[in-house]
Design an enzyme around this catalytic site. Structure first.
Site, PDB file in Angstrom:
ATOM      1  N   GLU A  25      -0.896 -12.679 -39.307  1.00  0.00           N
ATOM      2  CA  GLU A  25      -0.481 -14.081 -39.253  1.00  0.00           C
ATOM      3  C   GLU A  25      -1.507 -14.909 -40.017  1.00  0.00           C
ATOM      4  O   GLU A  25      -2.703 -14.646 -39.954  1.00  0.00           O
ATOM      5  CB  GLU A  25      -0.403 -14.555 -37.796  1.00  0.00           C
ATOM      6  CG  GLU A  25       0.758 -13.934 -37.078  1.00  0.00           C
ATOM      7  CD  GLU A  25       0.971 -14.533 -35.695  1.00  0.00           C
ATOM      8  OE1 GLU A  25       0.508 -15.653 -35.437  1.00  0.00           O
ATOM      9  OE2 GLU A  25       1.607 -13.854 -34.882  1.00  0.00           O
ATOM     10  N   LYS A  48      17.994 -22.072 -34.995  1.00  0.00           N
ATOM     11  CA  LYS A  48      16.966 -21.590 -35.931  1.00  0.00           C
ATOM     12  C   LYS A  48      17.544 -21.466 -37.349  1.00  0.00           C
ATOM     13  O   LYS A  48      16.937 -21.897 -38.321  1.00  0.00           O
ATOM     14  CB  LYS A  48      16.438 -20.234 -35.447  1.00  0.00           C
ATOM     15  CG  LYS A  48      15.281 -19.709 -36.280  1.00  0.00           C
ATOM     16  CD  LYS A  48      14.935 -18.282 -35.918  1.00  0.00           C
ATOM     17  CE  LYS A  48      13.923 -18.193 -34.798  1.00  0.00           C
ATOM     18  NZ  LYS A  48      13.511 -16.811 -34.524  1.00  0.00           N
ATOM     19  N   LYS A  93       1.604   2.951 -37.487  1.00  0.00           N
ATOM     20  CA  LYS A  93       1.502   1.529 -37.173  1.00  0.00           C
ATOM     21  C   LYS A  93       0.673   1.304 -35.906  1.00  0.00           C
ATOM     22  O   LYS A  93      -0.254   0.489 -35.867  1.00  0.00           O
ATOM     23  CB  LYS A  93       2.912   0.953 -37.007  1.00  0.00           C
ATOM     24  CG  LYS A  93       2.970  -0.405 -36.375  1.00  0.00           C
ATOM     25  CD  LYS A  93       2.359  -1.464 -37.273  1.00  0.00           C
ATOM     26  CE  LYS A  93       2.175  -2.751 -36.524  1.00  0.00           C
ATOM     27  NZ  LYS A  93       1.995  -3.895 -37.370  1.00  0.00           N
ATOM     28  N   CYS A 116       0.133  -9.029 -31.413  1.00  0.00           N
ATOM     29  CA  CYS A 116       0.191  -7.619 -31.820  1.00  0.00           C
ATOM     30  C   CYS A 116      -0.800  -6.723 -31.091  1.00  0.00           C
ATOM     31  O   CYS A 116      -0.395  -5.801 -30.381  1.00  0.00           O
ATOM     32  CB  CYS A 116      -0.028  -7.514 -33.321  1.00  0.00           C
ATOM     33  SG  CYS A 116       1.101  -8.547 -34.245  1.00  0.00           S
ATOM     34  N   LEU A 147     -15.377  -6.571 -38.127  1.00  0.00           N
ATOM     35  CA  LEU A 147     -16.617  -6.398 -37.357  1.00  0.00           C
ATOM     36  C   LEU A 147     -17.200  -7.763 -37.002  1.00  0.00           C
ATOM     37  O   LEU A 147     -18.410  -7.904 -36.887  1.00  0.00           O
ATOM     38  CB  LEU A 147     -17.640  -5.572 -38.157  1.00  0.00           C
ATOM     39  CG  LEU A 147     -17.388  -4.065 -38.225  1.00  0.00           C
ATOM     40  CD1 LEU A 147     -18.440  -3.371 -39.092  1.00  0.00           C
ATOM     41  CD2 LEU A 147     -17.383  -3.431 -36.826  1.00  0.00           C
TER      42      LEU A 147
HETATM   43  C1  UGA Z   1      -2.703  -7.725 -36.710  1.00  0.00           C
HETATM   44  C2  UGA Z   1      -3.116  -6.771 -37.830  1.00  0.00           C
HETATM   45  O1  UGA Z   1      -4.322  -7.222 -38.448  1.00  0.00           O
HETATM   46  C3  UGA Z   1      -2.013  -6.649 -38.879  1.00  0.00           C
HETATM   47  O2  UGA Z   1      -2.379  -5.675 -39.846  1.00  0.00           O
HETATM   48  C4  UGA Z   1      -0.708  -6.232 -38.174  1.00  0.00           C
HETATM   49  O3  UGA Z   1       0.369  -6.156 -39.079  1.00  0.00           O
HETATM   50  C5  UGA Z   1      -0.368  -7.230 -37.114  1.00  0.00           C
HETATM   51  O4  UGA Z   1      -1.448  -7.305 -36.166  1.00  0.00           O
HETATM   52  C6  UGA Z   1       0.900  -6.776 -36.450  1.00  0.00           C
HETATM   53  O5  UGA Z   1       0.910  -5.726 -35.813  1.00  0.00           O
HETATM   54  O6  UGA Z   1       1.942  -7.420 -36.649  1.00  0.00           O
HETATM   55  P1  UGA Z   1      -2.728 -10.401 -36.424  1.00  0.00           P
HETATM   56  O7  UGA Z   1      -2.459 -10.147 -34.974  1.00  0.00           O
HETATM   57  O8  UGA Z   1      -1.910 -11.417 -37.140  1.00  0.00           O
HETATM   58  O9  UGA Z   1      -2.586  -9.043 -37.273  1.00  0.00           O
HETATM   59  O10 UGA Z   1      -4.222 -10.913 -36.538  1.00  0.00           O
HETATM   60  P2  UGA Z   1      -5.650 -10.306 -36.910  1.00  0.00           P
HETATM   61  O11 UGA Z   1      -6.171 -11.033 -38.083  1.00  0.00           O
HETATM   62  O12 UGA Z   1      -5.635  -8.844 -36.979  1.00  0.00           O
HETATM   63  O13 UGA Z   1      -6.505 -10.781 -35.636  1.00  0.00           O
HETATM   64  C7  UGA Z   1      -6.197 -10.317 -34.319  1.00  0.00           C
HETATM   65  C8  UGA Z   1      -7.249 -10.771 -33.331  1.00  0.00           C
HETATM   66  O14 UGA Z   1      -8.492 -10.116 -33.553  1.00  0.00           O
HETATM   67  C9  UGA Z   1      -7.557 -12.290 -33.407  1.00  0.00           C
HETATM   68  O15 UGA Z   1      -7.686 -12.780 -32.097  1.00  0.00           O
HETATM   69  C10 UGA Z   1      -8.885 -12.338 -34.145  1.00  0.00           C
HETATM   70  O16 UGA Z   1      -9.656 -13.458 -33.825  1.00  0.00           O
HETATM   71  C11 UGA Z   1      -9.539 -11.059 -33.638  1.00  0.00           C
HETATM   72  N1  UGA Z   1     -10.573 -10.528 -34.561  1.00  0.00           N
HETATM   73  C12 UGA Z   1     -10.234 -10.043 -35.774  1.00  0.00           C
HETATM   74  C13 UGA Z   1     -11.902 -10.501 -34.149  1.00  0.00           C
HETATM   75  O17 UGA Z   1     -12.253 -10.942 -33.026  1.00  0.00           O
HETATM   76  N2  UGA Z   1     -12.849  -9.987 -35.006  1.00  0.00           N
HETATM   77  C14 UGA Z   1     -12.526  -9.495 -36.217  1.00  0.00           C
HETATM   78  O18 UGA Z   1     -13.446  -9.019 -36.929  1.00  0.00           O
HETATM   79  C15 UGA Z   1     -11.191  -9.533 -36.619  1.00  0.00           C
END
Ligand code: UGA
Length: 447
Positions: free
Chosen positions: A155, A35, A207, A263, A253
Site C-alpha cells: 500500500e 463503489k 505468497k 496483510c 529492518l
Molecule cells: C505487505 C508486503 O510488503 C507486500 O509485498 C504484500 O504484497 C502486501 O503486504 C500484501 O500481502 O498484500 P503492506 O502491508 O502494504 O505490504 O505494507 P508494508 O510496507 O510491507 O508494511 C507492513 C507493516 O510493517 C507496516 O506496519 C510497517 O510500518 C511495518 N514495517 C515495515 C516495519 O515496522 N519495519 C520495516 O522495516 C518495514
C-alpha cells in the site's frame, strides 16, 4: 488482450488499472453498485498515490471500464482475475474464502471459450484446486485453466510495485495457461521482470512465505531494538551493519512499534493455521505473531514510562494513526493499541493524521482530532510520532515547545536524531537507540 477483474478493492483496482495502462482492455467488476458508480465518476474508494491519474487516463482511452455486470465481461475475456477480499474468519484466524468461491460459482456458467481464471487474492494452499473443482462442477463444459498469481503490492507504493516488480509468480497446472499469462505480463517481461512459473500450490505458498518472512524480519529487528536499549547499542547501526551482508539485505529492518496493515497480521495467522492443520507447525511464525501483538500493546507503556509513572489526566498527542504512511488504512495499526493503552491509563489522547482520521473514527473512540501537529500539541504532555508521514519529518520544534505543557518527544519510528531534538530543549525517547547518541561514522550513515 481482454481481461476481466472481479473485485474492485485494493488489489483488483490497482491491478486492473495497471493492466489497462499496459494496453489491455480491462473490465473491473464489483457487486457494490455505489463503489462502481463512484469509480465511473473518477472517485477512488481508497487513497493510493497515482491511482486516480492512471484510472482517469485509461478510462478516457476506453481501455478501463467499471461495471456491476459480470456476465458479458467474463464471457468475452481471455483472462479473468479473482481479486476479492479474503478476511480473517471470525474466531479461528483462517482466511475466509467464501467471496472467492462465490466468484468461482458466478463466473463458471459464463465461460464460453478457453479462459484462464487467476486467483490474485491471497489464498491458502489448495484454494486453486477448490476454485477449479467449483467451476468444473458448475459447468462441466468449461474450457478453463485455473492459475495462482499472487500480488506483492505494498500500500502506498502499489503502482510502482505493479509496474516494476521484483518478480511475477505464476502457478499453473495446465501448460496452455503459460502463453496467456506471458501475454498478460508481456510489457513487464520486456522490462526484464522475472516471470517465475511454478506449480499452483507452490505459488500459493510463495505468497504466504514471503509475507511471513518479512513479518519475521521486522519482528527480529524489533527484538534486537529492545536488546539495544538494554545494553546501550544503536539498532539503526546494527541494522545497517547486518544489512550490508547481501545474504541478509538491508530492507525491512526498520525497528518500530510493530507491523500492522491488512496483510502481515492476517497472512501470518492464516499460515500458522494452515501449518497446524497439516501437522507441520511453523513455530517461528507463531512466535512472530505473539511478539508483534505484545509489542503493539507495550508501546503505550513505553510512552507512559517516558511521561512518568502516572499518566492519569495527561494529554498525549499522536502524530500519525495509519499502519504506515501514504495510506488511509487503519487495519491492525499499532496506533489502535497505543490509543487504547493510553486511555486505559487515564490519559487524554489527541491525534492528527494526514489521511487516516476518518478511518480511525471507527477503530478508536474518544480521541480529539486536530488539523495539524501544532493544533494537537497545544498544552500536551507528550508528542508521539506513531507513523512516519513525510509531513512529520521537518517539524518546527521551537513552535512545538512553546505550545506544549511538557516538551517530550517520543519517536516510535526513529525519524529524528536525539541531538537535533535535544538542542530545542526536548526530552527525546526513541526505539532501540542509546540515551546519548554516540558519534560514530555508522550512525550518520544509517540515518
Ligand atoms: C505487505 C508486503 O510488503 C507486500 O509485498 C504484500 O504484497 C502486501 O503486504 C500484501 O500481502 O498484500 P503492506 O502491508 O502494504 O505490504 O505494507 P508494508 O510496507 O510491507 O508494511 C507492513 C507493516 O510493517 C507496516 O506496519 C510497517 O510500518 C511495518 N514495517 C515495515 C516495519 O515496522 N519495519 C520495516 O522495516 C518495514
Amino acid at each position: 488482450m481482454r481481461i476481466a477483474v472481479v473485485g474492485s478493492g485494493y488489489v483488483g483496482l490497482v491491478s486492473g488499472a495497471c493492466l489497462a495502462d499496459f494496453g489491455h482492455e480491462v473490465v473491473c467488476i464489483d457487486s457494490d453498485a455505489s463503489k462502481i458508480e463512484a469509480l465511473q465518476r473518477g472517485v477512488m474508494p481508497i487513497y493510493e498515490p497515482g491511482l486516480d491519474h492512471i484510472v482517469a487516463k485509461n478510462a478516457a482511452a476506453k481501455r478501463l471500464v467499471f461495471t456491476t455486470e459480470l456476465r458479458e465481461a467474463v464471457s468475452q475475456a481471455e483472462a479473468v482475475f479473482i481479486a476479492v477480499g479474503t478476511p480473517s474468519r471470525r474466531g479461528d484466524g483462517h482466511a475466509d474464502l467464501s467471496y472467492v468461491y462465490a466468484v468461482a460459482r458466478d463466473i463458471a456458467p459464463n465461460l464460453k471459450r478457453f479462459t484462464v481464471v487467476i486467483t490474485k487474492s491471497t489464498v491458502p494452499v489448495g484454494t486453486g484446486d477448490e476454485v477449479e473443482r467449483i467451476i468444473r462442477e458448475a459447468n462441466p463444459q468449461a474450457d478453463v485453466a485455473v492459475v495462482s498469481n499472487p500480488e506483492f503490492l505494498r500500500e502506498g507504493a502499489a503502482i510502482e510495485d505493479f509496474k516494476r516488480p521484483d518478480r511475477i509468480v505464476i502457478g499453473i497446472e495446465d501448460e496452455r495457461a503459460r502463453a496467456v499469462m506471458t501475454e498478460v505480463y508481456r510489457p513487464l517481461y520486456l522490462n526484464k521482470a522475472p516471470l517465475v512459473f511454478t506449480a499452483r500450490r507452490t505459488s500459493e505458498l510463495i505468497k504466504y512465505a514471503s509475507n511471513a518472512f518479512l513479518a519475521m524480519k521486522i519482528t527480529f529487528i524489533n527484538e534486537i531494538a529492545d536488546l539495544c536499549e538494554a545494553v546501550g547499542s544503536n539498532v539503526q547501526d546494527v541494522a545497517h551493519g547486518i544489512g550490508l551482508d547481501k545474504r541478509i539485505g538491508g530492507k525491512f529492518l526498520h525497528a518500530g512499534p510493530g507491523y500492522g496493515g491488512s496483510c502481515f497480521p492476517k497472512d501470518t495467522l492464516a499460515l500458522v493455521k494452515t501449518a497446524q492443520d497439516y501437522g507441520s507447525p511453523l513455530r517461528l511464525i507463531e512466535t512472530t505473531v505473539a511478539i508483534n501483538d505484545q509489542r503493539k500493546r507495550a508501546m503505550a507503556r513505553k510512552v507512559a514510562r517516558a511521561i512518568g509513572s502516572d499518566i492519569r489526566g495527561k494529554t498525549v498527542a499522536l502524530l500519525g494513526l495509519t499502519f504506515k504512511p501514504n495510506t488511509d488504512d487503519m487495519r491492525e495499526s499499532p496506533a489502535i493499541s497505543i490509543v487504547q493503552g493510553l486511555q486505559d491509563g487515564g490519559a487524554i489522547v489527541r491525534a492528527f493524521d494526514p489521511e487516516g482520521m476518518e478511518a480511525a473514527k471507527s477503530c478508536v473512540s474518544d480521541v480529539v482530532y486536530g488539523a495539524d501537529p501544532y493544533a494537537i500539541a497545544e498544552g500536551a504532555d507528550a508528542l508521539v510520532l506513531v507513523t512516519e508521514w513525510d509531513a512529520f519529518r521537518a517539524l518546527d520544534f521551537p513552535r512545538l515547545k512553546a505550545l506544549m505543557n511538557d516538551p517530550l518527544f517520543v519517536d516510535l519510528r526513529n525519524v529524528y536524531r536525539r541531538d537535533l531534538i535535544a538542542r530545542h530543549g526536548f526530552r527525546y525517547v526513541s526505539i532501540g537507540r542509546p540515551k546519548e547518541d554516540i558519534p560514530v561514522s555508522l550512525s550518520s550513515a544509517a540515518e
